[in-house]
Design a protein around this motif. Structure first.
Motif, PDB file in Angstrom:
ATOM      1  N   CYS A  42       0.819  -1.216   0.000  1.00 11.35           N
ATOM      2  CA  CYS A  42       0.000   0.000   0.000  1.00 11.35           C
ATOM      3  C   CYS A  42       0.850   1.263   0.000  1.00 11.35           C
ATOM      4  N   PHE A  43       2.080   1.167   0.477  1.00 12.81           N
ATOM      5  CA  PHE A  43       2.958   2.333   0.549  1.00 12.81           C
ATOM      6  C   PHE A  43       4.133   2.249  -0.431  1.00 12.81           C
ATOM      7  N   GLY A  44       4.021   1.368  -1.432  1.00 16.05           N
ATOM      8  CA  GLY A  44       5.050   1.271  -2.450  1.00 16.05           C
ATOM      9  C   GLY A  44       6.052   0.160  -2.194  1.00 16.05           C
ATOM     10  N   GLY A  45       6.652  -0.368  -3.270  1.00 11.31           N
ATOM     11  CA  GLY A  45       7.587  -1.478  -3.148  1.00 11.31           C
ATOM     12  C   GLY A  45       6.855  -2.799  -2.961  1.00 11.31           C
ATOM     13  N   SER A  46       7.636  -3.841  -2.735  1.00  5.99           N
ATOM     14  CA  SER A  46       7.072  -5.181  -2.575  1.00  5.99           C
ATOM     15  C   SER A  46       6.402  -5.346  -1.214  1.00  5.99           C
ATOM     16  N   VAL A  47       5.424  -6.264  -1.148  1.00 10.29           N
ATOM     17  CA  VAL A  47       4.812  -6.612   0.137  1.00 10.29           C
ATOM     18  C   VAL A  47       5.693  -7.586   0.915  1.00 10.29           C
ATOM     19  N   TRP A  48       6.781  -8.017   0.336  1.00 11.31           N
ATOM     20  CA  TRP A  48       7.685  -8.972   0.983  1.00 11.31           C
ATOM     21  C   TRP A  48       9.006  -8.303   1.336  1.00 11.31           C
ATOM     22  N   ALA A  61      -0.263 -10.721  -9.193  1.00 12.36           N
ATOM     23  CA  ALA A  61      -1.322  -9.819  -9.646  1.00 12.36           C
ATOM     24  C   ALA A  61      -1.138  -9.534 -11.134  1.00 12.36           C
ATOM     25  N   PRO A  62      -2.228  -9.225 -11.837  1.00 13.35           N
ATOM     26  CA  PRO A  62      -2.106  -8.862 -13.253  1.00 13.35           C
ATOM     27  C   PRO A  62      -1.168  -7.660 -13.422  1.00 13.35           C
ATOM     28  N   VAL A  63      -0.430  -7.655 -14.493  1.00 15.07           N
ATOM     29  CA  VAL A  63       0.511  -6.571 -14.759  1.00 15.07           C
ATOM     30  C   VAL A  63      -0.246  -5.405 -15.396  1.00 15.07           C
ATOM     31  N   ASP A  66       6.194  -0.958 -16.219  1.00 17.01           N
ATOM     32  CA  ASP A  66       7.484  -0.336 -15.971  1.00 17.01           C
ATOM     33  C   ASP A  66       7.963  -0.543 -14.538  1.00 17.01           C
ATOM     34  N   THR A  67       7.216  -1.319 -13.739  1.00 13.94           N
ATOM     35  CA  THR A  67       7.625  -1.612 -12.367  1.00 13.94           C
ATOM     36  C   THR A  67       7.365  -3.078 -12.075  1.00 13.94           C
ATOM     37  N   PRO A  68       8.204  -3.716 -11.252  1.00 13.70           N
ATOM     38  CA  PRO A  68       7.946  -5.128 -10.917  1.00 13.70           C
ATOM     39  C   PRO A  68       6.801  -5.320  -9.938  1.00 13.70           C
ATOM     40  N   TRP A  69       6.316  -4.241  -9.299  1.00 12.79           N
ATOM     41  CA  TRP A  69       5.321  -4.375  -8.229  1.00 12.79           C
ATOM     42  C   TRP A  69       3.962  -3.886  -8.706  1.00 12.79           C
ATOM     43  N   GLN A  70       2.987  -4.781  -8.664  1.00 13.98           N
ATOM     44  CA  GLN A  70       1.674  -4.504  -9.238  1.00 13.98           C
ATOM     45  C   GLN A  70       0.607  -4.311  -8.153  1.00 13.98           C
ATOM     46  N   PRO A  71      -0.333  -3.392  -8.377  1.00 17.19           N
ATOM     47  CA  PRO A  71      -1.435  -3.218  -7.422  1.00 17.19           C
ATOM     48  C   PRO A  71      -2.188  -4.537  -7.233  1.00 17.19           C
ATOM     49  N   GLY A 117      -5.915   4.851  -7.901  1.00 17.84           N
ATOM     50  CA  GLY A 117      -5.049   3.856  -7.273  1.00 17.84           C
ATOM     51  C   GLY A 117      -3.874   3.542  -8.183  1.00 17.84           C
ATOM     52  N   GLY A 118      -3.317   2.355  -8.045  1.00 19.63           N
ATOM     53  CA  GLY A 118      -2.239   1.959  -8.930  1.00 19.63           C
ATOM     54  C   GLY A 118      -0.885   2.419  -8.456  1.00 19.63           C
ATOM     55  N   LYS A 119      -0.020   2.664  -9.404  1.00 16.08           N
ATOM     56  CA  LYS A 119       1.369   2.966  -9.066  1.00 16.08           C
ATOM     57  C   LYS A 119       1.505   4.271  -8.301  1.00 16.08           C
ATOM     58  N   TYR A 120       0.730   5.284  -8.670  1.00 11.62           N
ATOM     59  CA  TYR A 120       0.803   6.584  -8.006  1.00 11.62           C
ATOM     60  C   TYR A 120      -0.540   6.849  -7.310  1.00 11.62           C
ATOM     61  N   PRO A 121      -0.749   6.335  -6.119  1.00 11.53           N
ATOM     62  CA  PRO A 121      -2.080   6.375  -5.509  1.00 11.53           C
ATOM     63  C   PRO A 121      -2.583   7.767  -5.157  1.00 11.53           C
ATOM     64  N   LEU A 122      -1.711   8.772  -5.142  1.00  8.71           N
ATOM     65  CA  LEU A 122      -2.146  10.127  -4.784  1.00  8.71           C
ATOM     66  C   LEU A 122      -2.376  11.014  -6.008  1.00  8.71           C
ATOM     67  N   MET A 123      -2.248  10.453  -7.196  1.00  6.97           N
ATOM     68  CA  MET A 123      -2.424  11.254  -8.405  1.00  6.97           C
ATOM     69  C   MET A 123      -3.893  11.648  -8.555  1.00  6.97           C
ATOM     70  N   ARG A 124      -4.146  12.928  -8.705  1.00  9.01           N
ATOM     71  CA  ARG A 124      -5.527  13.396  -8.768  1.00  9.01           C
ATOM     72  C   ARG A 124      -6.175  12.956 -10.071  1.00  9.01           C
ATOM     73  N   THR A 125      -7.486  12.768 -10.014  1.00 10.87           N
ATOM     74  CA  THR A 125      -8.239  12.418 -11.211  1.00 10.87           C
ATOM     75  C   THR A 125      -9.543  13.197 -11.197  1.00 10.87           C
ATOM     76  N   ASP A 126     -10.073  13.458 -12.365  1.00 13.04           N
ATOM     77  CA  ASP A 126     -11.329  14.187 -12.454  1.00 13.04           C
ATOM     78  C   ASP A 126     -12.471  13.325 -11.907  1.00 13.04           C
ATOM     79  N   TRP A 127     -13.436  13.975 -11.296  1.00 11.24           N
ATOM     80  CA  TRP A 127     -14.587  13.241 -10.781  1.00 11.24           C
ATOM     81  C   TRP A 127     -15.843  14.019 -11.106  1.00 11.24           C
ATOM     82  N   LYS A 128     -16.959  13.311 -11.104  1.00 11.90           N
ATOM     83  CA  LYS A 128     -18.244  13.912 -11.420  1.00 11.90           C
ATOM     84  C   LYS A 128     -19.144  13.904 -10.192  1.00 11.90           C
TER      85      LYS A 128
END
Length: 594
Positions: A159-165, A230-232, A236-241, A310-321
């Motif tokens: 949840c905070f980046g990198g591997s869970v292991w 997890a699905p890729v 560009d990163t070895p660690w997937q959501p 979510g995903g690689k950059y979980p704080l990236m803003r996105t438009d919402w309705k």
């Protein structure tokens, strides 16, 4: 101080009999510094209980105050029965419980038992050797060897980046951590672990008068033991959501029922489970309906996740309705319908979310007051239980955009995400990634809710007074305290956000049949400017109409057909306008009662 026992099937009376309660969430580090060391403490909370009582809330939810290295601000617990020393002592904690009860309120603690600190004695024993009796209290796995190279057991991103292991050099195995490497996950498959957690983390505090728990990441206890890749989606990163694998494992309901039977059911205890990655109504009800005999209600993320991906950059803003905001609000209000035999809980801010005025309305100086009152009207007219986060009641906003992220932002998730964004922006020569990342952090980072509470217009906003030599507030104080966003400035101002929250709390209780237990019905679901809904008493005797303008422009609204021709009185107008006018001012809220 011990509450009377109750049976497993008997619903806790103190919250359910009222149809729902409103809790005030306290983040101890940032609420009030009593001893001048720059960090909030238990004594500071005790001294502000009369203020909290004045809000009209029914109780408080106290974020982790246990002994901890504070890598993740107390969600890495090293001793469930000890108090973080800068906060005070066990005696201070017991005094706080008693002082809350003396004021007719209840107190909930944070229950963090998906994981603990790597400094907890149980984990120290577990990692000491492969033959230690507590080895299987946590998840240990050998490496996955590919072409003679050591790799973690799967490709999950934490949840905070990198591997869970995390690799342990001493025993030559990896251990699992869904969050920081310093937060190893418990192996709930082991009944000894469950028993130890029930005794140490739950019953210890219920025996001492605690009235319930907000339960951190409660749906992560049961793991998907096959630990598949997890699905890729980020090549560009070895660690997937891997959110779909983190939550709602095969034995979760069994574990929750056992926890209720062996711990919660022995007391008149209110349980609020944090359930990320759970978009299904059927799945939620399997945990919180009275038939499930598991949890009482749930914290969901669907509304508060609208503005960031979510995903690689979980704080990236996105438009919402706004139409999606409305749809998700209606979805969660279903939990208040009696036929579901469940309980709804709503919030717009907490310690994991940035400030709602900045995110869902406008923090521009000319719109702050109206925005904060409009959002308060929305929250305090929804059915079920509610959470108000410290500072929300005075309309606190996000940190200014001129704050340096590298210097002023302290949250581990922000630090790790910003580090990834900067590295990728440099590697790809993409300055736009850097700017989008900066904008996302400025909008959605957890740091915005963790800056010190703004009490008055004195130095440090009154959070810390008489600082010890060399001490300073642990987080930078936001300059908005000097612009009227402080308790003292608003306390005597009848038109302030603070006094609006107080009046709305009184109104909510005076018309509980409509606002606390009434049936929610959304109108104009596709509109992108206004939110209009009705709240009808279960017996059909009264109906409230709520109209909210989420824009900076005047907006018309339509009274639902079933109310046309009926005589309704204007109960609330945040801008004190003529209730007959069917046009809302910028960020105005109105409530009519029929």
């Amino acid at each position: 101080m011990v509450n009377a026992p109750t049976s497993a099937k008997q619903p806790p009376s103190w919250w359910r009999d009222a149809g729902g309660v409103t809790l005030y969430q306290i983040y101890p580090s940032s609420f009030k510094d009593d001893n001048g060391d720059g960090l909030g403490d238990l004594r500071g909370i005790i001294n502000k209980l009369d203020y909290i009582k004045s809000l009209g809330v029914d109780g408080i939810w106290l974020c982790p105050h246990y002994k901890s290295p504070r890598v993740d601000e107390g969600y890495d617990i090293s001793d469930y029965n000890g108090i973080h020393e800068p906060f005070g002592t066990l005696e201070d904690c017991l005094e706080l419980i008693e002082a809350v009860h003396a004021r007719g309120m209840k107190i909930l603690f944070d229950l963090v038992i998906n994981h603990c600190s790597d400094q907890h004695e149980w984990f120290k024993e577990s990692r000491s050797s492969k033959t230690n009796p507590k080895r299987d209290w946590f998840y240990w796995k050998p490496p996955r060897m590919i072409d003679g190279v050591r790799h973690p057991p799967n490709n999950w991103r934490s949840c905070f980046g990198g591997s869970v292991w995390e690799w342990d050099e001493h025993t030559q195995e990896y251990y699992l951590h869904y969050f920081c490497p310093e937060q190893p996950d418990f192996n709930w498959e082991n009944p000894e672990v469950r028993r130890a957690l029930f005794d140490s983390a739950i019953l210890f505090w219920l025996d001492r008068g605690v009235d319930g728990f907000r339960i951190d990441t409660v749906n992560m206890y049961s793991k998907h033991l096959e630990f598949p890749d997890a699905p890729v989606v980020a090549p560009d990163t070895p660690w997937q959501p891997a959110g779909q694998f983190f939550s709602n494992g095969p034995r979760l309901r069994e574990f929750l029922r056992e926890m209720r039977k062996e711990a919660f059911s022995k007391y008149d205890c209110f349980t609020i489970g944090e359930c990320p990655n759970t978009p299904s109504l059927e799945k939620i009800l399997s945990y919180i309906s009275t038939d499930s005999e598991a949890l009482d209600c749930t914290i969901q993320f669907c509304v508060v996740d609208l503005d960031h991906q979510g995903g690689k950059y979980p704080l990236m803003r996105t438009d919402w309705k706004l139409s999606e905001f409305k749809r998700l609000t209606a979805f969660m209000q279903q939990l208040a319908d009696p036929e579901h035999k469940a309980h709804a809980l709503t919030y717009l801010e907490n310690h994991d979310q940035a400030r709602c005025v900045s995110r869902f309305a406008s923090d521009a100086p000319e719109h702050r007051l109206a925005s904060s009152k409009m959002l308060a009207t929305h929250l305090l007219t929804l059915s079920g239980s509610l959470i108000i986060y410290e500072g929300q009641e005075i309309g606190m906003i996000n940190a200014p955009k001129d704050w340096d992220i590298d210097q002023e932002y302290l949250d581990v998730n922000t630090i790790n995400t910003w580090k990834e964004i900067k590295a990728d922006a440099e590697a790809t020569n993409d300055p736009s990634l850097l700017e989008r990342g900066r904008a996302g952090i400025q909008l959605t980072a957890r740091d915005h809710s963790r800056t010190p509470m703004q009490w008055d217009s004195s130095e440090h906003a009154g959070f810390s007074k008489d600082l010890k030599p060399g001490a300073k507030p642990w987080y930078r104080v936001m300059e908005s305290y000097a612009e009227g966003l402080n308790v003292a400035a608003q306390d005597g101002d009848a038109k302030s956000t603070l006094n609006f929250y107080r009046s709305m709390m009184r109104l909510r209780k005076a018309h509980a049949d409509v606002f606390v237990t009434g049936r929610f019905k959304l109108h104009d679901p596709q509109g992108e400017e206004t939110v209009v809904y009705t709240k009808a008493a279960q017996d059909g005797s009264r109906t409230a109409l709520v109209a909210l303008n989420f824009t900076a422009n005047k907006q018309p609204f339509t009274v639902p057909a079933e109310l046309e021709g009926k005589e309704g009185s204007l109960l609330v107008s945040t801008l004190a306008k003529d209730g007959a006018n069917r046009e809302l001012e910028a960020y105005e809220a109105r409530v009519y009662l029929y």
